[in-house]
Design a protein around this motif. Structure first.
Motif, PDB file in Angstrom:
ATOM      1  N   ILE A  53      42.945  49.558  49.653  1.00 25.56           N
ATOM      2  CA  ILE A  53      42.603  48.213  49.195  1.00 25.56           C
ATOM      3  C   ILE A  53      41.383  47.791  50.000  1.00 25.56           C
ATOM      4  O   ILE A  53      41.443  47.674  51.216  1.00 25.56           O
ATOM      5  CB  ILE A  53      43.766  47.236  49.409  1.00 25.56           C
ATOM      6  N   ARG A  54      40.281  47.584  49.332  1.00 23.08           N
ATOM      7  CA  ARG A  54      39.017  47.321  50.014  1.00 23.08           C
ATOM      8  C   ARG A  54      38.716  45.822  49.974  1.00 23.08           C
ATOM      9  O   ARG A  54      38.767  45.187  48.918  1.00 23.08           O
ATOM     10  CB  ARG A  54      37.883  48.124  49.373  1.00 23.08           C
ATOM     11  N   ILE A  55      38.398  45.276  51.156  1.00 24.11           N
ATOM     12  CA  ILE A  55      38.140  43.842  51.297  1.00 24.11           C
ATOM     13  C   ILE A  55      36.740  43.646  51.868  1.00 24.11           C
ATOM     14  O   ILE A  55      36.393  44.248  52.884  1.00 24.11           O
ATOM     15  CB  ILE A  55      39.169  43.178  52.226  1.00 24.11           C
ATOM     16  N   GLY A  56      35.943  42.805  51.228  1.00 25.53           N
ATOM     17  CA  GLY A  56      34.580  42.539  51.676  1.00 25.53           C
ATOM     18  C   GLY A  56      34.502  41.299  52.553  1.00 25.53           C
ATOM     19  O   GLY A  56      35.090  40.268  52.230  1.00 25.53           O
ATOM     20  N   LEU A  57      33.756  41.423  53.657  1.00 23.17           N
ATOM     21  CA  LEU A  57      33.558  40.300  54.576  1.00 23.17           C
ATOM     22  C   LEU A  57      32.124  40.291  55.080  1.00 23.17           C
ATOM     23  O   LEU A  57      31.682  41.235  55.742  1.00 23.17           O
ATOM     24  CB  LEU A  57      34.510  40.407  55.778  1.00 23.17           C
ATOM     25  N   SER A  58      31.401  39.229  54.773  1.00 26.47           N
ATOM     26  CA  SER A  58      30.071  38.985  55.336  1.00 26.47           C
ATOM     27  C   SER A  58      30.229  37.924  56.415  1.00 26.47           C
ATOM     28  O   SER A  58      30.757  36.838  56.158  1.00 26.47           O
ATOM     29  CB  SER A  58      29.119  38.489  54.238  1.00 26.47           C
ATOM     30  N   VAL A  59      29.783  38.230  57.644  1.00 23.83           N
ATOM     31  CA  VAL A  59      30.047  37.337  58.764  1.00 23.83           C
ATOM     32  C   VAL A  59      28.850  37.335  59.710  1.00 23.83           C
ATOM     33  O   VAL A  59      28.162  38.356  59.849  1.00 23.83           O
ATOM     34  CB  VAL A  59      31.351  37.780  59.481  1.00 23.83           C
ATOM     35  N   GLU A  95      41.251  48.525  53.918  1.00 27.09           N
ATOM     36  CA  GLU A  95      39.942  48.809  54.519  1.00 27.09           C
ATOM     37  C   GLU A  95      39.090  47.540  54.493  1.00 27.09           C
ATOM     38  O   GLU A  95      38.841  46.978  53.423  1.00 27.09           O
ATOM     39  CB  GLU A  95      39.230  49.924  53.752  1.00 27.09           C
ATOM     40  N   LEU A  96      38.659  47.078  55.660  1.00 27.84           N
ATOM     41  CA  LEU A  96      37.804  45.894  55.755  1.00 27.84           C
ATOM     42  C   LEU A  96      36.354  46.340  55.883  1.00 27.84           C
ATOM     43  O   LEU A  96      35.988  47.033  56.832  1.00 27.84           O
ATOM     44  CB  LEU A  96      38.209  45.047  56.957  1.00 27.84           C
ATOM     45  N   ILE A  97      35.532  45.938  54.935  1.00 23.60           N
ATOM     46  CA  ILE A  97      34.106  46.271  54.951  1.00 23.60           C
ATOM     47  C   ILE A  97      33.366  45.061  55.515  1.00 23.60           C
ATOM     48  O   ILE A  97      33.343  43.997  54.897  1.00 23.60           O
ATOM     49  CB  ILE A  97      33.592  46.595  53.537  1.00 23.60           C
ATOM     50  N   VAL A  98      32.771  45.216  56.686  1.00 23.19           N
ATOM     51  CA  VAL A  98      32.143  44.096  57.388  1.00 23.19           C
ATOM     52  C   VAL A  98      30.627  44.252  57.371  1.00 23.19           C
ATOM     53  O   VAL A  98      30.099  45.316  57.703  1.00 23.19           O
ATOM     54  CB  VAL A  98      32.627  44.022  58.854  1.00 23.19           C
ATOM     55  N   GLN A  99      29.939  43.183  56.988  1.00 25.76           N
ATOM     56  CA  GLN A  99      28.483  43.146  57.012  1.00 25.76           C
ATOM     57  C   GLN A  99      28.017  41.950  57.825  1.00 25.76           C
ATOM     58  O   GLN A  99      28.628  40.878  57.764  1.00 25.76           O
ATOM     59  CB  GLN A  99      27.916  43.050  55.588  1.00 25.76           C
ATOM     60  N   ASP A 100      26.941  42.120  58.586  1.00 23.88           N
ATOM     61  CA  ASP A 100      26.342  41.036  59.373  1.00 23.88           C
ATOM     62  C   ASP A 100      25.351  40.267  58.501  1.00 23.88           C
ATOM     63  O   ASP A 100      24.334  40.816  58.064  1.00 23.88           O
ATOM     64  CB  ASP A 100      25.630  41.637  60.589  1.00 23.88           C
ATOM     65  N   ASN A 101      25.631  38.998  58.257  1.00 23.83           N
ATOM     66  CA  ASN A 101      24.712  38.202  57.432  1.00 23.83           C
ATOM     67  C   ASN A 101      23.621  37.508  58.249  1.00 23.83           C
ATOM     68  O   ASN A 101      22.813  36.758  57.705  1.00 23.83           O
ATOM     69  CB  ASN A 101      25.473  37.175  56.586  1.00 23.83           C
ATOM     70  N   VAL A 109      24.738  35.491  50.514  1.00 22.95           N
ATOM     71  CA  VAL A 109      24.897  35.568  49.060  1.00 22.95           C
ATOM     72  C   VAL A 109      24.684  37.002  48.573  1.00 22.95           C
ATOM     73  O   VAL A 109      25.481  37.529  47.771  1.00 22.95           O
ATOM     74  CB  VAL A 109      23.922  34.605  48.363  1.00 22.95           C
ATOM     75  N   ALA A 110      23.643  37.647  49.040  1.00 26.64           N
ATOM     76  CA  ALA A 110      23.343  39.018  48.609  1.00 26.64           C
ATOM     77  C   ALA A 110      24.474  39.973  48.976  1.00 26.64           C
ATOM     78  O   ALA A 110      24.827  40.867  48.191  1.00 26.64           O
ATOM     79  CB  ALA A 110      22.032  39.485  49.227  1.00 26.64           C
ATOM     80  N   GLN A 111      25.055  39.784  50.150  1.00 25.91           N
ATOM     81  CA  GLN A 111      26.117  40.688  50.569  1.00 25.91           C
ATOM     82  C   GLN A 111      27.383  40.491  49.755  1.00 25.91           C
ATOM     83  O   GLN A 111      28.040  41.474  49.364  1.00 25.91           O
ATOM     84  CB  GLN A 111      26.386  40.505  52.063  1.00 25.91           C
ATOM     85  N   TYR A 112      27.754  39.253  49.449  1.00 30.12           N
ATOM     86  CA  TYR A 112      28.936  39.048  48.620  1.00 30.12           C
ATOM     87  C   TYR A 112      28.697  39.528  47.185  1.00 30.12           C
ATOM     88  O   TYR A 112      29.612  40.050  46.533  1.00 30.12           O
ATOM     89  CB  TYR A 112      29.386  37.591  48.656  1.00 30.12           C
ATOM     90  N   GLU A 113      27.498  39.365  46.681  1.00 34.40           N
ATOM     91  CA  GLU A 113      27.189  39.894  45.352  1.00 34.40           C
ATOM     92  C   GLU A 113      27.314  41.412  45.337  1.00 34.40           C
ATOM     93  O   GLU A 113      27.812  42.005  44.363  1.00 34.40           O
ATOM     94  CB  GLU A 113      25.777  39.465  44.934  1.00 34.40           C
ATOM     95  N   ARG A 114      26.888  42.064  46.411  1.00 39.09           N
ATOM     96  CA  ARG A 114      27.012  43.525  46.482  1.00 39.09           C
ATOM     97  C   ARG A 114      28.478  43.943  46.583  1.00 39.09           C
ATOM     98  O   ARG A 114      28.893  44.914  45.935  1.00 39.09           O
ATOM     99  CB  ARG A 114      26.233  44.063  47.668  1.00 39.09           C
ATOM    100  N   PHE A 115      29.259  43.232  47.372  1.00 37.57           N
ATOM    101  CA  PHE A 115      30.681  43.545  47.462  1.00 37.57           C
ATOM    102  C   PHE A 115      31.315  43.573  46.069  1.00 37.57           C
ATOM    103  O   PHE A 115      32.101  44.461  45.736  1.00 37.57           O
ATOM    104  CB  PHE A 115      31.414  42.501  48.310  1.00 37.57           C
ATOM    105  N   ILE A 116      30.973  42.569  45.269  1.00 38.34           N
ATOM    106  CA  ILE A 116      31.592  42.412  43.953  1.00 38.34           C
ATOM    107  C   ILE A 116      31.029  43.396  42.934  1.00 38.34           C
ATOM    108  O   ILE A 116      31.781  44.068  42.225  1.00 38.34           O
ATOM    109  CB  ILE A 116      31.411  40.959  43.464  1.00 38.34           C
ATOM    110  N   ASN A 117      29.704  43.502  42.851  1.00 38.55           N
ATOM    111  CA  ASN A 117      29.067  44.223  41.754  1.00 38.55           C
ATOM    112  C   ASN A 117      28.781  45.690  42.041  1.00 38.55           C
ATOM    113  O   ASN A 117      28.691  46.500  41.101  1.00 38.55           O
ATOM    114  CB  ASN A 117      27.754  43.524  41.379  1.00 38.55           C
ATOM    115  N   VAL A 118      28.624  46.058  43.307  1.00 38.46           N
ATOM    116  CA  VAL A 118      28.294  47.439  43.660  1.00 38.46           C
ATOM    117  C   VAL A 118      29.483  48.133  44.329  1.00 38.46           C
ATOM    118  O   VAL A 118      29.938  49.183  43.881  1.00 38.46           O
ATOM    119  CB  VAL A 118      27.055  47.496  44.577  1.00 38.46           C
ATOM    120  N   ASP A 119      29.995  47.528  45.381  1.00 43.50           N
ATOM    121  CA  ASP A 119      31.122  48.134  46.101  1.00 43.50           C
ATOM    122  C   ASP A 119      32.434  48.016  45.330  1.00 43.50           C
ATOM    123  O   ASP A 119      33.371  48.774  45.593  1.00 43.50           O
ATOM    124  CB  ASP A 119      31.284  47.484  47.473  1.00 43.50           C
TER     125      ASP A 119
END
Length: 455
Positions: A53-59, A95-101, A109-119
């Motif tokens: 289960i993959r979870i996106g987090l931009s922080v 699985e937590l996918i962490v990105q530095d915003n 915004v770009a990172q959450y859009e990528r989480f949804i549409n690409v990842d």
């Protein structure tokens, strides 16, 4: 010659006897027989592990929001680790996918859009700060993803009519300033603050951004224009006026502000009994408190909207003593939540955090942990990662059937704001963050120190 002939005769007789004898079934080799198939287990094949289960987090791990942002990441990571230690979620690892915003709206915004549409992640977790969550929540809402928010209570987020956002603190930011004022009134009524010594004047200074502006609006009785709508929320007369306190100075500072000494001198010149600081992060508040000490400004009390972090105390040393700060969490509050379907208390969280990180947690780690608890309970309840089903389950929580976390119970109104929750108030006393309000509700509450120690 005769002997030779006898030998030949004997040899011939022996060969004849061998040729005519019937072979013994045990002495002679068996005739070849066709192979017969016998039922056997199929050959072993490698077991395919379940898809995580993959979870996106931009922080914000860098930039002006990095202190709190890094702590939010740590709180989330601990929760995910514990879920996986207990067997995962729905039989799958998490699985937590962490990105530095980098504390930047556009990057967020770009990172959450990528989480949804690409990842193609299954779920999302909210970031730190109102201004980042305002932008990110719109991305999630458009895509139909549940977006649980740990930090971002400005009404501009919650009055847009969104259906997929849920707040995991006490209330909208505009109402925060009422908590420290109620605490002061309670201690006046208790006799700790003499009635004649109760603050008569106040200075309100704040960052010119979502969080700071929202707190100031509540204190001063401002109006909140909700973006994209005609809705205007009037907060008049403001909590300071309701408490009978006159505002003698107000000022906001822009992003990147550095002239702290000038601001501190202006506050000192207004001679307020109470200084109320609504910084966007611990960093700017640290700079202003240092400047107030440098210029010798000594109000009877300082309230700060930031400063429960150990880094705040380490940066300010003894200057931290006496400052009061609202809080959503405190280690002494005995709440019991759920994790992996089992009771998991605030004390369990503290012990697990210290085991993983080797230090004490603060609320910037506890709040995201509670967010993760809530999302995990929703997924477990509906039996899938379907965001529509998760949203409906969260929205249907009630006082009698809430989400249960280390910060207490949560259920929400139609905006996604919690119902029936109030902020705590803490105070730095002798280098320790003490729990001072509400009075008498929990064990461990100590009396407010009044007035704050002079510099």
């Amino acid at each position: 010659m005769k002997q030779f002939r006898y030998a030949v005769v004997i040899l011939v007789l022996l060969l004849s006897a061998c040729a005519g004898a019937t072979p013994s079934p045990t002495a002679a080799p068996s005739a070849p027989t066709p192979a017969v198939s016998t039922p056997t287990a199929p050959p072993a094949t490698p077991t395919t592990p379940p898809r995580p289960i993959r979870i996106g987090l931009s922080v914000p791990l860098t930039g002006d929001l990095a202190i709190a942002g890094t702590k939010h990441r740590d709180g989330y990571l601990l929760c995910v680790d514990l879920i996986n230690q207990k067997g995962g979620l729905l039989g799958r690892p998490v699985e937590l996918i962490v990105q530095d915003n980098r504390s930047d709206n556009e990057v967020t915004v770009a990172q959450y859009e990528r989480f949804i549409n690409v990842d193609k992640v299954d779920l999302l977790l909210g970031t730190f700060a109102s201004r980042l969550n305002f932008a990110a929540s719109a991305v999630a809402e458009k895509a139909g993803y549940v977006y649980p928010i740990p930090s971002g209570g400005a009404l501009r987020i919650w009055e847009r009519g969104f259906k997929y956002i849920f707040y995991f603190q006490q209330n909208a930011v505009e109402y925060i300033g009422n908590a420290p004022l109620r605490a002061l009134i309670a201690y006046r009524d208790k006799g700790i603050i003499p009635a004649e010594d109760f603050p008569k004047t106040a200075a309100v200074v704040h960052a010119d951004e979502f969080f700071g502006n929202a707190i100031a609006n509540g204190l001063l009785g401002g109006k909140v224009q909700i973006p994209g709508t005609d809705k205007v929320i009037d907060l008049a007369p403001g909590f300071l006026a309701q408490a009978g306190i006159q505002v003698v100075f107000t000022q906001k500072w822009p992003e990147g502000f550095t002239d702290w000494l000038t601001l501190a001198n202006a506050i000192k010149a207004s001679n307020p009994d109470l200084v109320m600081i609504a910084g966007a992060s611990p960093d700017d508040t640290i700079q202003l408190v240092r400047a107030l000490k440098t210029v010798g400004a000594n109000p009877k009390m300082i309230y700060s909207a930031q400063g429960t972090q150990i880094e705040f105390k380490e940066a300010l040393g003894d200057a931290v003593n006496g400052i009061i700060i609202h809080a959503s969490w405190h280690p002494l509050v005995p709440y019991v939540g759920l994790l992996a379907g089992e009771p998991f208390s605030n004390q369990d969280f503290i012990q697990a955090f210290k085991a993983k990180y080797g230090r004490e947690p603060d609320e910037d780690e506890a709040i995201p942990f509670a967010v993760c608890q809530g999302l995990e309970q929703a997924v477990r309840a509906v039996g899938s990662t379907d965001n529509k089903a998760i949203r409906d389950w969260l929205a249907s929580r009630t006082k009698d059937n809430p989400v249960k976390t280390i910060m207490g119970d949560f259920y929400w109104d139609e905006r996604g704001l919690p119902i029936g929750r109030d902020y705590l108030v803490t105070q730095w006393q002798n280098g320790e963050l003490k729990f001072v309000y509400p009075i008498g509700e929990f064990q461990g509450v100590v009396d407010l120190v009044w007035p704050r120690p002079q510099w």
